[in-house]
Design an enzyme around this catalytic site. Structure first.
Site, short mmCIF file in Angstrom:
data_model
loop_
_atom_site.label_atom_id
_atom_site.label_comp_id
_atom_site.label_asym_id
_atom_site.label_seq_id
_atom_site.Cartn_x
_atom_site.Cartn_y
_atom_site.Cartn_z
N TYR A 107 50.98 63.71 48.89
CA TYR A 107 49.84 62.92 48.44
C TYR A 107 50.29 61.85 47.44
O TYR A 107 51.48 61.64 47.22
CB TYR A 107 48.75 63.83 47.87
CG TYR A 107 48.04 64.64 48.93
CD1 TYR A 107 47.50 64.02 50.06
CD2 TYR A 107 47.89 66.02 48.81
CE1 TYR A 107 46.84 64.76 51.04
CE2 TYR A 107 47.23 66.77 49.79
CZ TYR A 107 46.70 66.12 50.90
OH TYR A 107 46.05 66.85 51.86
N GLN A 156 42.00 72.27 41.47
CA GLN A 156 43.04 71.29 41.73
C GLN A 156 42.41 69.93 41.97
O GLN A 156 41.45 69.81 42.73
CB GLN A 156 43.86 71.72 42.95
CG GLN A 156 45.05 70.83 43.25
CD GLN A 156 45.71 71.21 44.56
OE1 GLN A 156 45.15 70.99 45.63
NE2 GLN A 156 46.91 71.79 44.49
#
Length: 383
Positions: free
Chosen positions: A167, A103
């Site tokens: 995020y 990721q």
């Protein structure tokens, strides 16, 4: 006649053949070296996770740029100097029989450096980030693309773009944190532009045959935050780009400690209904997550069509033998992730390497010895 398990049936997506429907969902551990390189602790942790019996391991977020690192102990993928360690990590996971995915992420306003970048100067704690210029945005898009190239070259089977947990990609998507008045702000169409540019750039960098997954935030779990009426249209835009999967989650660091979220997250499968809503809206494979404690719950979600795959994070961390116990190749009870405990999250947010309060005492002691930490009985060994 015995009913065949869906959980342990194979599944194919975007050229990947999964031996079952169990995914290790990404979970930040803080095990990286202080310079963001892969440490022996990272290798050993993911060797154990891959040996658990899951079909695919999604390694926790690696920073695409130092300005976007959420912790000094976060993995990094912003330079070729990190390639050797990442290649060893991918090889370790694959040798244990699991597919390996990494990721990639930019933390934005949640970065640990005081000079933070975000779509708008929305205060986070005591820090007000700087609003990104268009040049900053374009550079960050390139950083995601370069990071994805490194992931592929390191030998991972796929890359996952982190569009969850509040995020940077979410910060652009959400009207709570995106107050821009240029082409990247205002209407949903504009707020989607940056995350979609990141997806397009990543896919161009790795090629059309390389799997690109997306960690998908369905709901911010805040009254004034993103909800399905905004995120479903975004999911449909992602669908046009044919991602390998959408890994659906809900909540951000702004909501994780609110009373409502803290009450809900103690419930089994508390995020699964969001996965179902997304799956009903798109044809992309969907991963459900959110305290899926029991194999029976996982089977039910698959049978109901709420998801195609089941993601385990803290549940697998608490018991790395969960898949084998679920399949009855190990005839023991599953060690549960304790709903009233948030030790792993507390340690992560305080900059400490995480461990689980439910691990056997000798395992906890050995871990603390390894990381050179003084034992604190009140924290390490709760009743």
């Amino acid at each position: 006649m015995e009913v065949q398990s869906m959980l342990f049936s194979p599944y194919e997506m975007n050229g990947l053949r999964l031996k079952n429907r169990i995914i290790m969902a990404p979970m930040y551990t803080g095990y990286a070296n202080p310079d963001g390189t892969v440490s022996p602790l990272v290798i050993d942790h993911y060797r154990m996770m891959a040996a658990s019996g899951v079909a695919m391991v999604v390694v926790e977020n690696a920073a695409v740029d130092l300005t976007g690192s959420g912790s000094p102990f976060m993995l990094r993928v912003d330079d070729d100097v990190y390639m050797a360690g990442l290649a060893q990590l991918a090889k370790t996971i694959r040798e244990e029989g699991a597919l390996a995915v990494l990721q990639i992420n930019h933390a934005g306003r949640y970065a640990f450096l005081p000079e933070r970048l975000a779509p708008s100067p929305v205060k986070t704690g005591d820090v007000t980030p700087g609003a990104m210029t268009v040049a900053d945005i374009r550079q960050t898009v390139r950083s995601f693309a370069e990071a994805a190239r490194r992931v592929k070259e390191a030998g991972f089977d796929g890359v996952e773009i982190h569009g969850g947990t509040g995020y940077l990609l979410v910060q652009f998507l959400s009207p709570r944190t995106n107050h821009r008045d240029d082409e990247y702000g205002g209407a949903l169409e504009n707020r989607m532009k940056f995350p979609l540019q990141v997806v397009d750039a990543v896919m161009a960098a790795v090629g059309e045959d390389y799997p690109v997954g997306y960690r998908f935030l369905a709901d911010e779990w805040l009254p004034d935050g993103l909800h399905l009426e905004d995120t479903i249209p975004f999911a449909r835009e992602l669908e046009k780009r044919s991602p390998a999967y959408l890994s659906v989650m809900a909540g951000t660091y702004d909501s994780f400690f609110t009373p409502d979220y803290m009450a809900k997250e103690k419930e089994e499968g508390f995020m699964a209904h969001f996965a179902k809503s997304v799956k009903e809206a798109v044809s992309v494979p969907v991963i459900a997550a959110g305290r899926i404690q029991r194999p029976e719950t996982a089977e039910r979600l698959l049978a109901e069509g709420a998801c195609d795959l089941v993601g385990l994070a803290r549940v697998l961390f608490a018991d790395p033998e969960w898949p084998k116990k679920a399949e009855k190749t190990i005839d023991e009870a599953i060690r549960r992730c304790e709903p009233t405990c948030s030790l792993c999250l507390k340690r992560a947010t305080s900059g400490k390497p995480v461990f689980c309060s439910q691990w056997p005492k000798h395992v906890r002691r050995a871990f603390l010895d390894r990381v050179g930490e003084k034992k604190d009985d009140s924290e390490a060994y709760p009743a």
